[in-house]
Scaffold this motif. Structure first.
Motif, PDB file in Angstrom:
ATOM      1  N   GLY A   1      17.633  17.718   0.548  1.00 43.44           N
ATOM      2  CA  GLY A   1      16.718  18.735   1.044  1.00 43.44           C
ATOM      3  C   GLY A   1      15.439  18.847   0.241  1.00 43.44           C
ATOM      4  O   GLY A   1      14.605  19.708   0.510  1.00 43.44           O
ATOM      5  N   ALA A   2      15.259  17.978  -0.751  1.00 38.93           N
ATOM      6  CA  ALA A   2      14.074  18.019  -1.601  1.00 38.93           C
ATOM      7  C   ALA A   2      12.839  17.527  -0.849  1.00 38.93           C
ATOM      8  O   ALA A   2      12.931  16.795   0.132  1.00 38.93           O
ATOM      9  CB  ALA A   2      14.290  17.157  -2.843  1.00 38.93           C
ATOM     10  N   THR A   3      11.686  17.920  -1.343  1.00 45.26           N
ATOM     11  CA  THR A   3      10.410  17.464  -0.811  1.00 45.26           C
ATOM     12  C   THR A   3      10.276  15.963  -1.033  1.00 45.26           C
ATOM     13  O   THR A   3      10.775  15.417  -2.015  1.00 45.26           O
ATOM     14  CB  THR A   3       9.260  18.192  -1.544  1.00 45.26           C
ATOM     15  OG1 THR A   3       9.453  19.595  -1.407  1.00 45.26           O
ATOM     16  CG2 THR A   3       7.914  17.803  -0.990  1.00 45.26           C
ATOM     17  N   LEU A   4       9.577  15.305  -0.107  1.00 45.10           N
ATOM     18  CA  LEU A   4       9.316  13.870  -0.227  1.00 45.10           C
ATOM     19  C   LEU A   4       7.840  13.654  -0.526  1.00 45.10           C
ATOM     20  O   LEU A   4       6.979  14.318   0.047  1.00 45.10           O
ATOM     21  CB  LEU A   4       9.691  13.146   1.067  1.00 45.10           C
ATOM     22  CG  LEU A   4      11.166  13.196   1.441  1.00 45.10           C
ATOM     23  CD1 LEU A   4      11.368  12.672   2.856  1.00 45.10           C
ATOM     24  CD2 LEU A   4      11.999  12.406   0.450  1.00 45.10           C
ATOM     25  N   VAL A   5       7.561  12.735  -1.426  1.00 45.10           N
ATOM     26  CA  VAL A   5       6.190  12.380  -1.778  1.00 45.10           C
ATOM     27  C   VAL A   5       5.994  10.881  -1.571  1.00 45.10           C
ATOM     28  O   VAL A   5       6.950  10.117  -1.570  1.00 45.10           O
ATOM     29  CB  VAL A   5       5.848  12.769  -3.235  1.00 45.10           C
ATOM     30  CG1 VAL A   5       5.909  14.275  -3.422  1.00 45.10           C
ATOM     31  CG2 VAL A   5       6.763  12.066  -4.220  1.00 45.10           C
ATOM     32  N   GLU A   6       4.751  10.496  -1.391  1.00 44.44           N
ATOM     33  CA  GLU A   6       4.439   9.087  -1.179  1.00 44.44           C
ATOM     34  C   GLU A   6       4.714   8.296  -2.447  1.00 44.44           C
ATOM     35  O   GLU A   6       4.488   8.769  -3.554  1.00 44.44           O
ATOM     36  CB  GLU A   6       2.977   8.945  -0.778  1.00 44.44           C
ATOM     37  CG  GLU A   6       2.684   9.602   0.550  1.00 44.44           C
ATOM     38  CD  GLU A   6       1.215   9.604   0.903  1.00 44.44           C
ATOM     39  OE1 GLU A   6       0.417   8.927   0.233  1.00 44.44           O
ATOM     40  OE2 GLU A   6       0.866  10.286   1.870  1.00 44.44           O
ATOM     41  N   GLY A   7       5.225   7.080  -2.270  1.00 46.91           N
ATOM     42  CA  GLY A   7       5.519   6.215  -3.395  1.00 46.91           C
ATOM     43  C   GLY A   7       5.429   4.764  -2.982  1.00 46.91           C
ATOM     44  O   GLY A   7       5.135   4.442  -1.830  1.00 46.91           O
ATOM     45  N   THR A   8       5.693   3.895  -3.931  1.00 44.63           N
ATOM     46  CA  THR A   8       5.657   2.457  -3.701  1.00 44.63           C
ATOM     47  C   THR A   8       6.930   1.846  -4.256  1.00 44.63           C
ATOM     48  O   THR A   8       7.348   2.177  -5.368  1.00 44.63           O
ATOM     49  CB  THR A   8       4.435   1.837  -4.404  1.00 44.63           C
ATOM     50  OG1 THR A   8       3.263   2.508  -3.943  1.00 44.63           O
ATOM     51  CG2 THR A   8       4.307   0.364  -4.087  1.00 44.63           C
ATOM     52  N   GLY A   9       7.543   0.951  -3.481  1.00 44.73           N
ATOM     53  CA  GLY A   9       8.761   0.286  -3.903  1.00 44.73           C
ATOM     54  C   GLY A   9       8.492  -0.817  -4.911  1.00 44.73           C
ATOM     55  O   GLY A   9       7.341  -1.163  -5.175  1.00 44.73           O
TER      56      GLY A   9
ATOM     57  N   GLY B   1       0.796  -1.210   0.000  1.00 45.25           N
ATOM     58  CA  GLY B   1       0.000   0.000   0.000  1.00 45.25           C
ATOM     59  C   GLY B   1       0.832   1.263   0.000  1.00 45.25           C
ATOM     60  O   GLY B   1       2.019   1.253  -0.272  1.00 45.25           O
ATOM     61  N   SER B   2       0.164   2.361   0.332  1.00 46.99           N
ATOM     62  CA  SER B   2       0.850   3.644   0.341  1.00 46.99           C
ATOM     63  C   SER B   2       0.955   4.178   1.761  1.00 46.99           C
ATOM     64  O   SER B   2       0.327   3.674   2.671  1.00 46.99           O
ATOM     65  CB  SER B   2       0.099   4.638  -0.543  1.00 46.99           C
ATOM     66  OG  SER B   2      -1.165   4.898   0.011  1.00 46.99           O
ATOM     67  N   VAL B   3       1.742   5.194   1.911  1.00 44.93           N
ATOM     68  CA  VAL B   3       1.947   5.832   3.203  1.00 44.93           C
ATOM     69  C   VAL B   3       0.880   6.910   3.357  1.00 44.93           C
ATOM     70  O   VAL B   3       0.616   7.655   2.434  1.00 44.93           O
ATOM     71  CB  VAL B   3       3.335   6.504   3.262  1.00 44.93           C
ATOM     72  CG1 VAL B   3       3.571   7.117   4.621  1.00 44.93           C
ATOM     73  CG2 VAL B   3       4.410   5.526   2.905  1.00 44.93           C
ATOM     74  N   THR B   4       0.288   6.998   4.526  1.00 43.84           N
ATOM     75  CA  THR B   4      -0.676   8.055   4.796  1.00 43.84           C
ATOM     76  C   THR B   4      -0.114   8.930   5.900  1.00 43.84           C
ATOM     77  O   THR B   4      -0.048   8.516   7.042  1.00 43.84           O
ATOM     78  CB  THR B   4      -2.033   7.466   5.227  1.00 43.84           C
ATOM     79  OG1 THR B   4      -2.478   6.572   4.213  1.00 43.84           O
ATOM     80  CG2 THR B   4      -3.052   8.549   5.430  1.00 43.84           C
TER      81      THR B   4
END
Length: 74
Positions: free
Chosen positions: A31-39, A13-16
């Protein structure tokens, strides 16, 4: 007894993440923004939005692991 998944899913699943947490988290390397992803195996990750050195960080038991040694290149 159900598991609380508000901080992320332990497997698959994904991170909430709450919006304020997502805004605060940054890639510790660039220092970049992080977004939800899937491995590749379907596990949740956070992906760096850095265009020159994009990295993926694992989420283990609902907790983002933001360690350079645990990151993988995207």
């Amino acid at each position: 007894m159900s598991k609380d998944t508000t901080a992320g899913a332990p497997t698959g699943g994904s991170v909430t993440l709450d919006a304020w947490v997502r805004e605060a988290l940054r890639c510790p390397v660039t220092g970049a923004t992080l977004v939800e992803g899937t491995g590749p195996d379907g596990s949740p990750e956070l992906h760096s939005t850095d265009t020159e050195r994009p990295l993926a960080y694992p989420v283990r038991d609902g907790i983002p692991v933001l360690l350079e040694g645990d990151a993988r290149a995207l």
